[in-house]
Write a protein that holds these residues in place. Sequence first.
Motif, PDB file in Angstrom:
ATOM      1  N   ARG A 133      -9.986  -4.105  -8.839  1.00 23.37           N
ATOM      2  CA  ARG A 133      -9.691  -2.660  -8.930  1.00 23.37           C
ATOM      3  C   ARG A 133      -9.170  -2.143  -7.596  1.00 23.37           C
ATOM      4  N   GLU A 134      -9.843  -2.485  -6.511  1.00 24.35           N
ATOM      5  CA  GLU A 134      -9.395  -1.984  -5.201  1.00 24.35           C
ATOM      6  C   GLU A 134      -7.994  -2.494  -4.886  1.00 24.35           C
ATOM      7  N   GLU A 137      -5.358  -0.705  -7.217  1.00 26.96           N
ATOM      8  CA  GLU A 137      -5.165   0.696  -6.806  1.00 26.96           C
ATOM      9  C   GLU A 137      -4.412   0.781  -5.484  1.00 26.96           C
ATOM     10  N   HIS A 140      -0.702  -0.097  -6.117  1.00 25.62           N
ATOM     11  CA  HIS A 140      -0.008   1.010  -6.774  1.00 25.62           C
ATOM     12  C   HIS A 140       0.200   2.169  -5.810  1.00 25.62           C
ATOM     13  N   TYR A 180      -6.611  -2.689 -15.691  1.00 32.12           N
ATOM     14  CA  TYR A 180      -6.134  -2.375 -14.336  1.00 32.12           C
ATOM     15  C   TYR A 180      -4.711  -1.816 -14.276  1.00 32.12           C
TER      16      TYR A 180
END
Length: 479
Positions: A133-134, A137, A140, A180
């Motif tokens: 996830r980190e 993110e 992106h 994700y």
Amino acid sequence: MHRRTFLRAGAAALGLSALDASSAWAGWLGAGARAVPSPRQLAWQRAGLGLFVHFGVNTFTDREWGDGTEDPRIFNPTRLDARQWARAARAGGFRTMILTAKHHDGFCLWPSRYTGHSVKNSPWKNGQGDVVREFTEAAHAEGLGVGLYLSPWDRHEPSYGTPAYNDHYVAQLTELLTGYGPLTEIWFDGANGEGPNGKHQEYDWPRFHRTIRALQPGALIFSDAGPDIRWIGNEKGIAGDPDWCAVDPTVVPRPGMSGPEVTRSLQHGNPHGTVWRPGEADVSIRPGWFWHADQDDEVRSADDLLGLYFSSVGRNANLLLNVPPTTEGLFHPTDVERLAEFGERRRRLFSADLASAARASASASDGRARGPQRVVDGDPDSYWSPPGGATTGWVELDLGRPVTFDVVSLREAIAHGQSVEGYTVQGWTGSRWATLSRGTTIGNHKLDRVPPTTASRVRLSVESSLGTPRITGLALHEG
Ligand code: FUL
């Protein structure tokens, strides 16, 4: 250090039997037609550069291949900051980042529901953390595409080596594909050894591929055999010369095949191949894929990285450069510095095209729309072609004054396929035409280093081509 070549043979065999079973991927062109890229392959080829991130329990055990028996409690990055990785990638001019969500040890960097061998049983963020996830993110947020590597080979999972493992793998893949946001690339490693029970796995490739197509239709699939991107055949960042984007699906690689013929097919592609599978050259900025403190002074220099760029992107392949985070969960300052220098070197070299104001002429052109000026208009979709389907011809740039350069950049309009198989570049040095470089294929991008040359005219002669050549770029640089 890697047993990859040996291991790949087995995986490759499995990879192709899957492709055979999937005619949708194995031959979407009619007989006799030339292979062309899909829109997503074209976009990927134009992006050129990806950053690989190897991170996991190996980072903490100081190993390259974990065996799946690691205690998850060893995973404890003290200052993990995926934004730092993404910023470094952007500074280096990378367009995508690909994370090892699970390496061969089976340890998952996200809290998978299907195994305890993951971050959820680590002290990092009290088991509440999710590196995937980190990572997604951060990428992106920095405007980068996101790719994930999910090792098919799993040395921890007890079901490995049985049909149940394919269900397990698809379940994990599904978590990644659905949790994700948009993904640009799924990376299937070719290494295929034994599981914890000493067994080998028969991977259900058609099912893996179908799962990706259904859940992330925009993602490209990398593996030895494609179906979208092929491995370039070594881990040194060196594409073949020639390098064709097309391959013959019956040769790259065929079940049971290994050795020089497979390697040759991966490195060079096939001029008469019926499917488009551009190559990706993966290589690490350090000797290992994972971080090892004793390799901190073995980080590739900017010069070296530029050399890799010429031997991969400059030979019609994409470059996937690995940079491994440390046990802190940060890129090491030396690696960050080298990435920035690498980006800066390329910006300096390529931002000025010394030929952009040139007046172009040609042996002949296929009408005005395919006139010679197209090679300097900066539009990757416009191109010069000789008339009547001719397979030879030349295009010449009048630079208006003597210009000094040492790099020649050539591009074909690959949306229509790849044709050129032999060319010469010459420069008019005031009294004669000097031959600066001779080459085979051009494809998406060919970069030739030439002796420092001062010339007022430059000529590209296409001497041999499979179909009519379509040249979209002829640029000159100095650096
Ligand atoms: C290989 C693996 O065995 C290495 O550990 C690494 O992940 C490299 C990119 O691929 O096959």
